[in-house]
Every structure is written in C-alpha cells, then in structure tokens.
Design a protein around this motif. Structure first.
Motif: not given
Length: 131
Positions: A33-34, A36-37, A39, A43-44, A46, A60
């Motif tokens: 999550c941190r 950016g994998k 969504h 949106e990414k 947290k 991802s």
C-alpha cells in the motif's frame, strides 16, 4: 459481541489483503500500500484506509496486476477454501498465462557456454510444463 459487529463494518485495507491471502504477512500488505501497488477507483490506498463491500481493488504483485472485488469483510486470516466468501478474483486468465510464459522464458534461456541443463534446471522446466 458488539465489538465484533463493529469490526465487520470497517476493516483496514492492509488487514483485509492479508486476511484473504493476497499477501503472506500484514507487513507485506502494508508495504505494498505504501509503495503505491494497491489502488481503488484510480487512487492509491494507504494501509489505514477502510475497504467497503462491493469495492474493486487493483493489486500489483509479482509482475501481475490482480483485480479483486470485496465480497465480505474480515479481520482474521481464513483458510484458502473460505477466501471465495470474502473476495472475488476478477483478474483475466490471460495475465496469469503471460506471467507463466515469462517465467518459462527465464528458465529456458541459457547463456552460451553453460553446457547442458543441470538436474535443478530440468526440474524447474518440468514444473513449468507439467511433464
């Protein structure tokens, strides 16, 4: 009893990803999550964001973009057979096949001068092609 009912109304995304076995540890889920994998709706996310039933997530991992739908909420890890009660995998099978072929190319590619495949190489080849 009221505490568990409240817990099922909202669950952190890192905890949910771990509970449905997309990641081996909660720490790996939080790191994804941190990084950016993970969504949702473009949106990414947290690690502390709450997931909702019906929400679609894109994760991802290992070179493949997995698409999953949140069917149910849970905080504790469940057996692999029970995961389908909480998550629907919407990832097209072509993505898994592409990942498999990429792995096969990696195993089959040999640099010049290495000679014959070793016993370990042969076992990896057999594992990929189901021989």
């Amino acid at each position: 009893m009221g505490d568990s009912a409240e817990a099922l109304e909202k669950v952190r995304v890192d905890r949910w990803l771990w509970a449905v076995r997309l990641f081996k540890t909660r720490g790996q889920a939080a790191e994804a999550c941190r990084g950016g994998k993970v969504h949702a709706n473009g949106e990414k996310l947290k690690p502390s964001r709450f997931v909702r039933v019906g929400e679609r997530l894109e994760v991802s991992k290992e070179g493949i973009l997995r698409e999953v739908k949140v069917v149910g909420l849970l905080e504790k890890r469940v057996g692999a057979k029970l995961v389908e009660n909480y998550m629907q995998d919407l990832t097209p099978p072509e993505r898994f096949e592409l990942l498999r072929m990429t792995a096969a190319q990696h195993v089959l590619r040999r640099d010049a001068g290495l000679g014959r495949p070793t016993k370990r190489d042969r076992r990896e080849i057999e594992k990929l092609f189901g021989e």
